[in-house]
Design a protein around this motif. Structure first.
Motif, PDB file in Angstrom:
ATOM      1  N   LEU A  52       0.983  -1.278   0.019  1.00 25.70           N
ATOM      2  CA  LEU A  52      -0.095   0.102   0.059  1.00 25.70           C
ATOM      3  C   LEU A  52       0.950   1.292   0.018  1.00 25.70           C
ATOM      4  O   LEU A  52       0.717   2.237  -0.737  1.00 25.70           O
ATOM      5  N   PHE A  53       1.859   1.417   0.701  1.00 30.42           N
ATOM      6  CA  PHE A  53       2.707   2.496   0.755  1.00 30.42           C
ATOM      7  C   PHE A  53       3.608   2.617  -0.507  1.00 30.42           C
ATOM      8  O   PHE A  53       3.804   3.709  -0.957  1.00 30.42           O
ATOM      9  N   PHE A  54       3.931   1.566  -1.067  1.00 31.44           N
ATOM     10  CA  PHE A  54       4.675   1.539  -2.391  1.00 31.44           C
ATOM     11  C   PHE A  54       3.779   2.131  -3.360  1.00 31.44           C
ATOM     12  O   PHE A  54       4.046   3.054  -4.353  1.00 31.44           O
ATOM     13  N   ASN A  55       2.540   1.807  -3.643  1.00 27.12           N
ATOM     14  CA  ASN A  55       1.603   2.097  -4.321  1.00 27.12           C
ATOM     15  C   ASN A  55       1.230   3.775  -4.244  1.00 27.12           C
ATOM     16  O   ASN A  55       0.818   4.593  -4.887  1.00 27.12           O
ATOM     17  N   ALA A  56       1.056   3.988  -2.621  1.00 24.51           N
ATOM     18  CA  ALA A  56       0.656   5.430  -2.465  1.00 24.51           C
ATOM     19  C   ALA A  56       1.704   6.342  -3.155  1.00 24.51           C
ATOM     20  O   ALA A  56       1.481   7.471  -3.605  1.00 24.51           O
ATOM     21  N   THR A  57       3.102   5.853  -2.981  1.00 23.00           N
ATOM     22  CA  THR A  57       4.312   6.874  -3.168  1.00 23.00           C
ATOM     23  C   THR A  57       4.296   7.092  -4.680  1.00 23.00           C
ATOM     24  O   THR A  57       4.339   8.027  -5.487  1.00 23.00           O
ATOM     25  N   ARG A  58       4.055   5.601  -5.412  1.00 21.53           N
ATOM     26  CA  ARG A  58       4.254   5.896  -7.047  1.00 21.53           C
ATOM     27  C   ARG A  58       3.253   6.415  -7.793  1.00 21.53           C
ATOM     28  O   ARG A  58       3.494   7.155  -8.622  1.00 21.53           O
ATOM     29  N   PHE A  59       1.798   6.194  -7.098  1.00 18.77           N
ATOM     30  CA  PHE A  59       1.003   6.789  -7.820  1.00 18.77           C
ATOM     31  C   PHE A  59       0.796   8.329  -7.583  1.00 18.77           C
ATOM     32  O   PHE A  59       0.194   9.287  -8.331  1.00 18.77           O
ATOM     33  N   THR A  60       1.175   8.897  -6.545  1.00 16.69           N
ATOM     34  CA  THR A  60       1.370  10.425  -6.074  1.00 16.69           C
ATOM     35  C   THR A  60       2.464  10.835  -7.086  1.00 16.69           C
ATOM     36  O   THR A  60       2.157  11.740  -7.752  1.00 16.69           O
ATOM     37  N   LEU A  61       3.585   9.873  -7.151  1.00 16.53           N
ATOM     38  CA  LEU A  61       4.238  10.728  -8.319  1.00 16.53           C
ATOM     39  C   LEU A  61       3.872  10.743  -9.817  1.00 16.53           C
ATOM     40  O   LEU A  61       3.995  11.577 -10.381  1.00 16.53           O
ATOM     41  N   GLY A  62       3.079   9.487 -10.021  1.00 15.73           N
ATOM     42  CA  GLY A  62       2.464   9.605 -11.330  1.00 15.73           C
ATOM     43  C   GLY A  62       1.382  10.632 -11.341  1.00 15.73           C
ATOM     44  O   GLY A  62       1.554  11.393 -12.764  1.00 15.73           O
ATOM     45  N   ALA A  63       0.944  11.032 -10.374  1.00 20.36           N
ATOM     46  CA  ALA A  63      -0.273  12.204 -10.605  1.00 20.36           C
ATOM     47  C   ALA A  63       0.614  13.492 -10.757  1.00 20.36           C
ATOM     48  O   ALA A  63       0.313  14.314 -11.717  1.00 20.36           O
ATOM     49  N   LEU A  64       1.585  13.631  -9.981  1.00 24.05           N
ATOM     50  CA  LEU A  64       2.453  14.679  -9.870  1.00 24.05           C
ATOM     51  C   LEU A  64       2.992  15.170 -11.216  1.00 24.05           C
ATOM     52  O   LEU A  64       2.997  16.279 -11.865  1.00 24.05           O
ATOM     53  N   SER A  65       3.435  13.988 -11.825  1.00 26.08           N
ATOM     54  CA  SER A  65       3.895  14.224 -13.090  1.00 26.08           C
ATOM     55  C   SER A  65       3.313  14.515 -14.413  1.00 26.08           C
ATOM     56  O   SER A  65       3.854  15.040 -15.162  1.00 26.08           O
ATOM     57  N   LEU A  66       2.006  14.648 -14.140  1.00 26.48           N
ATOM     58  CA  LEU A  66       0.921  15.153 -15.249  1.00 26.48           C
ATOM     59  C   LEU A  66       0.583  16.651 -15.114  1.00 26.48           C
ATOM     60  O   LEU A  66       0.152  17.069 -16.021  1.00 26.48           O
TER      61      LEU A  66
END
Length: 324
Positions: free
Chosen positions: A28-42
């Motif tokens: 869950l923490f891995f997905n929280a960080t990576r999907f946050t980065l994914g959203a910010l990158s857009l």
């Protein structure tokens, strides 16, 4: 098609980063960080679109939305108010994000328990075969003989890969990844049914934020937020976040605007091949001969599942492409 091929390549190698991230982080923490980065990158792309939305782009977007509204599938058969809600990018993004959260969480737990990029890639690839099956179950789309053959071939492949000593030998990781395939097939159908009515960049941002928020909530509940773990696995987090999420899911949304869902799933099925290549090159993974045969059969099944649509497209008279 190039967008979807690059998506398959990025996703395939992302299995390596997803395995590496489990060395110091929870799913869950891995997905929280990576999907946050994914959203910010857009965000830079969204700002750029906003800046040019006052001119021709705004008219083009309105025309695009009007065209997509006019092409709503008859299978939905919904009221006008519901149809308008499903044309709202926030509503559509929330729906896609909830499905994506469920699929990505289940997949990450499967990877945590299985610790194999190639194995996870091929089992997840079963979603290609499940797309026409779910389309039949929920939308009464016809299932061809080739689809039935594809299911049989894929089941035999799964048996050879995962059931090595009776059904008791199937692992929890294999079962989790199998259910992950069902959820990713659902995600493809959801994008096909309602995702085409909204701008793909906006859709990607909203679904990533939805998945991110749900993952952060899960991390807070289980108490798994550990920034030391992030520092230890930062290359994996960056690749899985900006590459696999920010770039690849956006390419998928863009690619599916131009390519029918069955052909799109055919191209993206190469993800499993790239996962095995990445696992072998970067993690030193080696399977048994039986395992490789199972992987080959699963891959063959995913290809066979696409043949009816490809033959149908070849037999249809050529129609001029609609340019957006």
């Amino acid at each position: 098609m190039a967008c979807l091929l690059l998506t398959a390549l990025i996703w395939g190698f992302a299995f390596v980063s997803q395995v590496q991230g489990m060395d110091s982080m929870t799913p869950l923490f891995f997905n929280a960080t990576r999907f946050t980065l994914g959203a910010l990158s857009l965000i830079p792309l969204l700002v750029w679109r906003r800046m040019r939305s006052g001119g021709v782009a705004a008219r083009d977007e309105k025309t695009l939305l009007d065209n997509r509204m006019n092409r709503m599938s008859d299978t939905l058969n919904r009221s006008l108010s519901t149809a308008l809600l499903l044309a709202n990018p926030v509503i559509v993004g929330l729906i896609c994000g909830i499905v994506l959260f469920a699929a990505s969480t289940l997949q990450q737990y499967g990877i945590l328990y299985g610790r194999s990029a190639g194995r996870a890639g091929f089992i997840t690839a079963l979603y290609i075969v499940m797309v026409p099956l779910l389309a039949f179950a929920f939308f009464r789309r016809r299932v061809s003989v080739m689809t039935i053959v594809a299911v049989i071939v894929s089941v035999v492949g799964f048996y050879l890969l995962c059931i090595t000593d009776g059904f008791g030998s199937i692992t929890l990781a294999d079962l989790l990844l199998l259910f992950t395939a069902v959820l990713f097939a659902t995600h493809i159908l959801v994008i096909d049914m309602i995702g085409g009515r909204v701008e793909p960049l906006t859709l990607s941002f909203v679904q990533f934020m939805t998945t991110s928020v749900l993952s952060w909530i899960g991390s807070l509940i289980e108490g798994s937020i550990d920034w030391t773990g992030v520092l230890q696995a930062w290359p994996a987090v960056l690749y899985a976040g900006i590459g696999s999420v920010g770039i690849a899911y956006t390419l998928q949304a863009v690619g599916q605007q131009w390519v029918p869902p069955t052909r799109a799933s055919l191209i993206m099925s190469l993800e499993s091949f790239f996962s095995a290549v990445g696992g072998a090159l970067l993690l030193g993974e080696v399977m048994t001969v039986r395992g490789y045969i199972g992987c080959a059969l699963i891959f063959a099944g995913t290809l066979i599942a696409q043949l009816p649509a490809r033959l149908s497209q070849l037999s249809e008279p050529h129609q001029p492409e609609e340019h957006h």
